[in-house]
Design a protein around this motif. Sequence first.
Motif, short mmCIF file in Angstrom:
data_model
loop_
_atom_site.label_atom_id
_atom_site.label_comp_id
_atom_site.label_asym_id
_atom_site.label_seq_id
_atom_site.Cartn_x
_atom_site.Cartn_y
_atom_site.Cartn_z
N ASP A 631 0.81 -1.22 0.00
CA ASP A 631 0.00 0.00 0.00
C ASP A 631 0.84 1.27 0.00
OD1 ASP A 631 1.00 -0.51 2.47
OD2 ASP A 631 -0.87 -0.26 3.57
N ALA A 632 1.94 1.26 -0.75
CA ALA A 632 2.81 2.44 -0.92
C ALA A 632 3.39 2.93 0.40
CB ALA A 632 2.05 3.57 -1.62
N MET A 633 3.60 2.00 1.31
CA MET A 633 4.22 2.34 2.58
C MET A 633 5.57 1.63 2.67
SD MET A 633 1.78 4.07 4.49
CE MET A 633 1.62 3.61 6.22
N GLN A 634 6.36 2.06 3.64
CA GLN A 634 7.65 1.41 3.89
C GLN A 634 7.60 0.70 5.24
OE1 GLN A 634 10.52 0.95 2.32
NE2 GLN A 634 10.13 2.12 0.45
N GLU A 635 8.16 -0.49 5.28
CA GLU A 635 8.31 -1.22 6.53
C GLU A 635 9.75 -1.05 6.99
OE1 GLU A 635 7.30 -5.71 7.99
OE2 GLU A 635 8.76 -5.50 6.36
N ILE A 636 9.93 -0.41 8.13
CA ILE A 636 11.27 -0.16 8.68
C ILE A 636 11.47 -1.08 9.87
CG2 ILE A 636 12.82 1.55 9.69
CD1 ILE A 636 11.09 3.72 8.34
N MET A 637 12.53 -1.88 9.83
CA MET A 637 12.83 -2.79 10.93
C MET A 637 14.08 -2.30 11.66
SD MET A 637 12.14 -6.23 8.73
CE MET A 637 12.92 -5.42 7.33
N ALA A 638 14.00 -2.27 12.96
CA ALA A 638 15.11 -1.75 13.76
C ALA A 638 15.12 -2.39 15.14
CB ALA A 638 14.99 -0.22 13.88
N GLU A 639 16.24 -2.21 15.81
CA GLU A 639 16.35 -2.57 17.22
C GLU A 639 16.63 -1.29 17.99
OE1 GLU A 639 17.97 -7.17 16.92
OE2 GLU A 639 19.39 -5.56 17.42
N VAL A 640 15.92 -1.11 19.08
CA VAL A 640 16.02 0.17 19.80
C VAL A 640 15.82 -0.07 21.29
CG1 VAL A 640 13.57 0.63 19.45
CG2 VAL A 640 15.12 2.54 19.84
N PRO A 641 16.55 0.67 22.13
CA PRO A 641 16.35 0.52 23.57
C PRO A 641 14.92 0.87 23.97
CG PRO A 641 18.38 1.72 23.11
CD PRO A 641 17.65 1.59 21.82
N ILE A 642 14.29 0.02 24.76
CA ILE A 642 12.90 0.25 25.15
C ILE A 642 12.76 1.52 25.98
CG2 ILE A 642 11.06 -0.69 26.62
CD1 ILE A 642 11.71 -3.44 25.49
N SER A 643 13.81 1.88 26.70
CA SER A 643 13.76 3.10 27.52
C SER A 643 13.61 4.35 26.67
CB SER A 643 15.03 3.22 28.37
OG SER A 643 16.18 3.32 27.54
N GLU A 644 13.95 4.27 25.38
CA GLU A 644 13.89 5.44 24.49
C GLU A 644 12.56 5.53 23.74
OE1 GLU A 644 16.16 7.68 24.35
OE2 GLU A 644 17.92 6.74 25.24
N MET A 645 11.67 4.56 23.96
CA MET A 645 10.48 4.46 23.12
C MET A 645 9.21 4.95 23.80
SD MET A 645 11.55 3.45 20.26
CE MET A 645 10.08 2.93 19.40
N PHE A 646 9.33 5.54 24.95
CA PHE A 646 8.15 5.93 25.72
C PHE A 646 7.18 6.80 24.92
CE2 PHE A 646 6.45 9.44 28.37
CZ PHE A 646 5.41 8.74 28.95
N ASP A 647 7.67 7.83 24.25
CA ASP A 647 6.79 8.77 23.54
C ASP A 647 6.89 8.62 22.02
OD1 ASP A 647 9.36 9.69 23.28
OD2 ASP A 647 8.89 11.80 23.70
N PHE A 648 7.33 7.46 21.54
CA PHE A 648 7.47 7.26 20.10
C PHE A 648 6.11 7.31 19.40
CE2 PHE A 648 8.12 4.65 16.24
CZ PHE A 648 9.16 5.37 15.67
N THR A 649 5.07 6.88 20.10
CA THR A 649 3.72 6.94 19.54
C THR A 649 3.36 8.36 19.12
OG1 THR A 649 3.00 5.11 20.93
CG2 THR A 649 1.29 6.49 20.01
N THR A 650 3.64 9.31 20.01
CA THR A 650 3.32 10.71 19.75
C THR A 650 4.14 11.23 18.58
OG1 THR A 650 2.88 11.00 22.10
CG2 THR A 650 3.16 12.99 20.80
N PHE A 651 5.44 10.90 18.57
CA PHE A 651 6.30 11.36 17.46
C PHE A 651 5.80 10.83 16.12
CE2 PHE A 651 9.46 9.71 14.49
CZ PHE A 651 9.93 10.91 13.96
N LEU A 652 5.54 9.53 16.06
CA LEU A 652 5.17 8.92 14.77
C LEU A 652 3.85 9.48 14.26
CD1 LEU A 652 6.02 6.80 12.68
CD2 LEU A 652 4.63 5.14 13.93
N ARG A 653 2.91 9.66 15.16
CA ARG A 653 1.61 10.20 14.73
C ARG A 653 1.76 11.61 14.20
NH1 ARG A 653 -3.20 8.81 18.57
NH2 ARG A 653 -2.64 6.79 17.70
N SER A 654 2.61 12.40 14.85
CA SER A 654 2.83 13.78 14.42
C SER A 654 3.58 13.81 13.08
CB SER A 654 3.63 14.53 15.48
OG SER A 654 4.00 15.81 15.04
N ALA A 655 4.62 12.98 12.96
CA ALA A 655 5.46 13.00 11.76
C ALA A 655 4.71 12.52 10.52
CB ALA A 655 6.70 12.14 11.98
N THR A 656 3.79 11.57 10.70
CA THR A 656 3.09 10.98 9.55
C THR A 656 1.64 11.44 9.45
OG1 THR A 656 2.36 9.02 10.78
CG2 THR A 656 4.54 8.93 9.76
#
Length: 691
Positions: A631-656
């Motif tokens: 569907d014209a999207m990109q799947e990005i796979m990564a490894e990331v410290p869980i301690s850094e992901m607390f507000d990632f939901t907010t960032f992703l929603r804002s960025a996209t």
Amino acid sequence: MKVYSSDKIRNVAVTGHSGSGKTSLTEAMLYRAETSERLGRVVDGNTICDFDPEEIKRKVSVSSAVAPMEWKDTKINLIDCPGLFDFEVGSLEGIRAAGTVLIVVSGKSGVNVGTEKAYKTAQKLGKNVMFYINKMDRENADFNKVLSQMKETFGNRICPIVVPYIENHKVVCYVNLITDEIFAYDTSGQRKERALPEAATSYIEEMKNSLSEAIAETDDALMDKFFAGEKFTEEEIYHGLHKGIKDHTIDPVYCGSAVTTEAIHPLLNAMLEIVPSAAELASETAYQDNKEVMINCDENDPTVAFVFKTVADPFVGKLSFVKVIAGKLTANSQVINARTKEPEKLGKLLFIKGKKQEEIDEIVAGDIGAVTKLPNAKTGDTLCDPKRIVECKRVEFPAPCLTMAVEIKDKNDEGKIASAIQRLMEEDPALSFENNIETKQFLISGLGEQHLDVIISKLQNKFGITVTLKKPRVAYRETIRKKVKVQGKHKKQSGGHGQYGDVWIEFEPCDSDGLVFEENVFGGAVPKNFFPAVEKGLQEAIKCGVVAGYPVVGLKATLVDGSYHPVDSSEMAFKTAASIAYKTGLPDASPIILEPIGKLTVYAPDSNTGDILGELNKRRGRVLGMNPTDDAMQEIMAEVPISEMFDFTTFLRSATQGRGSFTLEFERYEPLPQNLVDSVIEEAKALRKEE
């Protein structure tokens, strides 16, 4: 309300981007159909569908609401769906139960992310689509600009039926391209017929030609007539539109204003004339013994009903909203829950309109209603006749992506919160809850900040539990990096029998989730009956590391030597000696803190990948790869410290702008970077003081 047969029922979900006017349009249709006596307004908090206290307070829909109405001897079940992404569950519930999806688009802001997501969901679930361009009473509304956006986004299926003629940024009149009706509205909202301005002639002719082309493509006979230059009759146009919407080749577009109820009647008529009935759309593919079977919408067949929504209220009780696919539900119906394989005893049968309930005798095939007191039924369950046990397709609800820790104001409520949230989870499949033993926190997860905020308000208003949300603690670990051999000796004499235990233990790193204990003692230096005591002492000791007090993993302890006293030695003494060896040896074994690493999968538009990769880099993430999706999207796979992901939901929603989504799963533990160790130690000390 009387019982209608499936050919006289339409099930329509009203969806779209937040703020496009979905609830207002539903209210306008109910009012113009004379189902309601007054026209409610969202800003006044008096609409039929936004009746929940949270909706009235926030002026937005937070859950789906059913509102049936009668229009010209036909029953139309409107399902008003929320537009905010935090309440996506309500939208999915409504679309799943509907046969046709009416997507509301703002005449000012045009096609938004919510418009696209509603369209994609409708396509995924195989639903028919029609559009309503709202807010045409606003001065800056631009019908043609929005129509162009829709055609660019959704393709040539877009087919306008009612169009406005605009001069000086205001609607002069509306034109129904099927009936050639030309009408406008005075300041009191009354409809009046009028002539088409001469300046609009070529514009309307162009629109009619587009409609004729779309109609011609639905039928070979109509195509022949079109090429012969003959005009279609009204009956032929309705036939073509009906076939086109059912075959997913035409998406009709209407327009008007929900607030002023302009051009609502043509939309209501369309529900009868071009929207396929439940008899045509309510049939479903289900599963029987892992094989696909077709369930026809026939009230004479064995009963099959799908639970598409659950309301669990401590005062009203549990309500299960059902769409009957086949047969009929009555108070005496004997039904089996296909998931549990157990019988379900039906309570009262109801037609629901907003918060009003009307008790009824039966719900027939194709219709929507509610059943009280189904204790075991959940959203997504299938209720069926024992003669034919089948399971309808479930909806895939989004997984929770924002986790917060719950802090309870009154300690006496700790025993009540689990059962209260369990009730809320019954009606919200995107909500999860756990009591994390390790961090000693109640954790609640949802789709975003607003979602969790509504849950917290419901806990207060419905269950009397006051809580606040805070950032959850991170479950760090500790381990060692080198091998050491130490003695642990416990000797105590206090009159009578003393205490004596003496051990030599080698500590070394290993690959394990905790402690690996071995013994390699020669000559009976430590009797075998004390080995379990040594292991037990170490198992208790590793619960608290020597760096910051976090549990220790990857530790191998080998008992190699020691001594004992024939009288004073005991299990307790050797247990204590093992603990002394642990506390003595680990500080010399290069202890380190480990942080949890998560496996992250992000789905986002191509245009946002650069921003996301940059953000992951800031969060100490390692990108493993990227793959394009269908569907014209990109799947990005990564490894990331869980301690850094607390507000990632907010960032992703804002960025996209809400287009992106992600999943995060625990993968493993890795050493914490040295520059972060001091802050983690200080944080651990502060937590111990609180406790």
